[in-house]
Scaffold this motif. Sequence first.
Motif, short mmCIF file in Angstrom:
data_model
loop_
_atom_site.label_atom_id
_atom_site.label_comp_id
_atom_site.label_asym_id
_atom_site.label_seq_id
_atom_site.Cartn_x
_atom_site.Cartn_y
_atom_site.Cartn_z
N GLY A 209 0.82 -1.21 0.00
CA GLY A 209 0.00 0.00 0.00
C GLY A 209 0.85 1.26 0.00
O GLY A 209 0.58 2.21 -0.76
N LEU A 210 1.89 1.28 0.82
CA LEU A 210 2.79 2.44 0.85
C LEU A 210 3.54 2.60 -0.47
O LEU A 210 3.74 3.72 -0.96
CB LEU A 210 3.77 2.30 2.01
CG LEU A 210 3.18 2.38 3.42
CD1 LEU A 210 4.26 2.10 4.47
CD2 LEU A 210 2.55 3.74 3.67
N SER A 211 3.96 1.48 -1.06
CA SER A 211 4.66 1.53 -2.34
C SER A 211 3.75 2.06 -3.44
O SER A 211 4.20 2.79 -4.34
CB SER A 211 5.17 0.13 -2.71
OG SER A 211 6.09 -0.35 -1.76
N LEU A 212 2.47 1.70 -3.38
CA LEU A 212 1.50 2.21 -4.35
C LEU A 212 1.36 3.72 -4.22
O LEU A 212 1.33 4.44 -5.22
CB LEU A 212 0.14 1.54 -4.13
CG LEU A 212 -1.04 2.09 -4.95
CD1 LEU A 212 -0.75 2.01 -6.44
CD2 LEU A 212 -2.32 1.36 -4.60
N ILE A 213 1.28 4.21 -2.99
CA ILE A 213 1.20 5.66 -2.77
C ILE A 213 2.43 6.36 -3.34
O ILE A 213 2.33 7.41 -4.00
CB ILE A 213 1.05 5.97 -1.27
CG1 ILE A 213 -0.30 5.46 -0.75
CG2 ILE A 213 1.18 7.46 -1.00
CD1 ILE A 213 -0.46 5.55 0.75
N ALA A 214 3.61 5.78 -3.10
CA ALA A 214 4.85 6.36 -3.63
C ALA A 214 4.85 6.37 -5.15
O ALA A 214 5.27 7.34 -5.79
CB ALA A 214 6.06 5.59 -3.11
N GLY A 215 4.36 5.27 -5.76
CA GLY A 215 4.27 5.21 -7.21
C GLY A 215 3.30 6.23 -7.77
O GLY A 215 3.57 6.88 -8.79
N LEU A 216 2.16 6.38 -7.12
CA LEU A 216 1.16 7.36 -7.55
C LEU A 216 1.73 8.78 -7.48
O LEU A 216 1.50 9.59 -8.38
CB LEU A 216 -0.09 7.25 -6.68
CG LEU A 216 -1.01 6.06 -6.95
CD1 LEU A 216 -2.04 5.93 -5.84
CD2 LEU A 216 -1.69 6.21 -8.30
N TYR A 217 2.48 9.06 -6.41
CA TYR A 217 3.03 10.41 -6.28
C TYR A 217 4.11 10.68 -7.33
O TYR A 217 4.25 11.80 -7.82
CB TYR A 217 3.59 10.63 -4.88
CG TYR A 217 3.96 12.08 -4.64
CD1 TYR A 217 2.98 13.05 -4.59
CD2 TYR A 217 5.28 12.47 -4.50
CE1 TYR A 217 3.30 14.39 -4.41
CE2 TYR A 217 5.62 13.80 -4.30
CZ TYR A 217 4.62 14.76 -4.26
OH TYR A 217 4.94 16.08 -4.08
N ALA A 218 4.87 9.64 -7.69
CA ALA A 218 5.86 9.81 -8.77
C ALA A 218 5.15 10.11 -10.09
O ALA A 218 5.64 10.92 -10.89
CB ALA A 218 6.71 8.54 -8.89
N CYS A 219 4.02 9.46 -10.32
CA CYS A 219 3.24 9.74 -11.52
C CYS A 219 2.72 11.18 -11.50
O CYS A 219 2.71 11.87 -12.53
CB CYS A 219 2.07 8.76 -11.63
SG CYS A 219 2.57 7.05 -11.98
N TYR A 220 2.31 11.63 -10.31
CA TYR A 220 1.87 13.03 -10.18
C TYR A 220 3.02 13.98 -10.55
O TYR A 220 2.82 14.97 -11.27
CB TYR A 220 1.39 13.29 -8.75
CG TYR A 220 1.07 14.74 -8.48
CD1 TYR A 220 -0.20 15.25 -8.74
CD2 TYR A 220 2.04 15.61 -7.96
CE1 TYR A 220 -0.49 16.58 -8.51
CE2 TYR A 220 1.76 16.94 -7.73
CZ TYR A 220 0.50 17.43 -8.01
OH TYR A 220 0.21 18.76 -7.78
N GLN A 221 4.22 13.68 -10.03
CA GLN A 221 5.37 14.53 -10.35
C GLN A 221 5.65 14.54 -11.85
O GLN A 221 6.03 15.58 -12.41
CB GLN A 221 6.60 14.03 -9.59
CG GLN A 221 6.56 14.27 -8.09
CD GLN A 221 7.79 13.74 -7.39
OE1 GLN A 221 8.38 12.72 -7.80
NE2 GLN A 221 8.20 14.38 -6.31
N GLN A 222 5.49 13.39 -12.49
CA GLN A 222 5.76 13.28 -13.92
C GLN A 222 4.71 14.03 -14.76
O GLN A 222 5.05 14.72 -15.72
CB GLN A 222 5.78 11.81 -14.33
CG GLN A 222 5.96 11.55 -15.82
CD GLN A 222 7.35 11.91 -16.31
OE1 GLN A 222 8.28 12.07 -15.52
NE2 GLN A 222 7.52 12.04 -17.62
N TRP A 223 3.46 13.91 -14.39
CA TRP A 223 2.37 14.46 -15.20
C TRP A 223 2.06 15.92 -14.89
O TRP A 223 1.59 16.66 -15.75
CB TRP A 223 1.11 13.60 -15.03
CG TRP A 223 1.29 12.19 -15.51
CD1 TRP A 223 2.13 11.77 -16.51
CD2 TRP A 223 0.65 11.02 -15.01
NE1 TRP A 223 2.06 10.40 -16.65
CE2 TRP A 223 1.15 9.90 -15.76
CE3 TRP A 223 -0.30 10.76 -14.02
CZ2 TRP A 223 0.73 8.59 -15.55
CZ3 TRP A 223 -0.72 9.47 -13.81
CH2 TRP A 223 -0.21 8.39 -14.56
#
Length: 483
Positions: free
Chosen positions: A183-197
């Motif tokens: 779950g924490l890794s998913l949040i980190a991945g989602l935030y990286a996508c936010y930074q990218q987009w």
Amino acid sequence: MPGTVNKYGFKGNNLLLYFSLLVAVLATSYATVVLGPEKGVVVVMGLVALAVGIIAINNFVFAFYVSTLLSFFIFFIGRYLGDSMPSGYWIDLLILLSFSGLILHKVRLKEPFFYQAQHTITTIYILYTLFLVLEAFNPWMHSMAGWFLIFRKYIQFLMIYIIAINVFKDYRSTINYFKFWIGLSLIAGLYACYQQWFGFLPFEEAWIMNTPGRKGLYILVTGVSRRFSTFSDPAAFGIISAASFTFILVLLVSAEKFRTRLLLTVAAVFIILGVAFSGTRTAYFIIVAGVALYILMTITNKRTLVFASLFVLGFLVIMFGPIYGNATINRIRSTFEFSEDASLEVRDVNRAMIQPYIYRHPIGGGLATSGIQGLEYNPGHFLAGFPPDSGFVKTAVETGWVGLLLQCLIYLIALLAGVRAFYHTEDKKVKALILASVVCCFAFVIGQYGQVAIGQFPGCFLFYSCLALIVKSKYLQAENKNP
């Protein structure tokens, strides 16, 4: 009168806890009204830390979860506050509180300290600990402060390992922790996508631009920015997320329920996107290495054959498909074009240059003598400022070829123990967890060749928890046979 204790270790009739909460509410209200919002926030943070500390010393499982949670976001908080707080110390304190709580727990139960931890992995780590103690007398090392810094961090990793063994009381408690991690890794991945987009937040942009040399590492000459999510840097984020991805991938292929497969697929997609946006070549490579080990260990499984075919097809599309304008795809391709990798050539030159020194110093130049740490703690040392650019090279130059052999022996024993446990386990659920842990540990070990992959927050929690799972696997297996 002591209350009952639930499955998570909390006491139902804890007057101290209730009284602490009442005091916290009153103090928060007073601080906000009388002292003002800014000072009120400081008081609130202090009270929260005090409350967490009180609970942590009484519940080591709670402290372990909180320290894992904090390790994911402590660098994000630090950037938001302008690096004005020593972020790592909070996690250090929580781990220490958790370990102290574990000792108190064992004293109350009159349980041996190494209960269910007697394993070859534990033994070899104890031997390596003695070796690091002897490193304190390394004649080439100039700073005991530098030695203590590295040794303290190593002891902290051992604490995580021992705590995890005791947190994993049964299959349910074990899978709950790894669900928490995913779950924490998913949040980190989602935030990286936010930074990218959508780009970096203003305080993140300022953090990159205000430190000399950081801009060149985070923003490539092609103009592409490397994303780091809530982690310390793009390399740490990429490697740790890649290892998490291999762990999830094994569970995904092994899952039986559609709901489980769906949730794991969602997590895997966003985590792998985060890995891609990190621009970390080592991370790309360790995913391929981890998948290769998984295929070798389950080659007779029909699901594995289907998965292997799809993975190879996807890899070929990325490498040779008619996609030319995507910077992320181009960086992934450059990972496997070894002859054209300028950074790899520089590292090879550095390794060739330092080899004679390693041969002449069987126990190395001493802990914290290379790289930036060497400049800080051992200025004037031959290794000070030398960029190891690899966990294995760092070990070789600082602890010599003797230390390197011991470290490689640790990884070899751990992986062999995991493989043995996998083939001797009959329960499918436990078997999948063991396999995921072996593949994840292997990914971290491969990552050590290109970066210092093992030992960074929050990745140390995943690596040493996987080792703990391998150690506890025979007990989980026995409990599943007799639920």
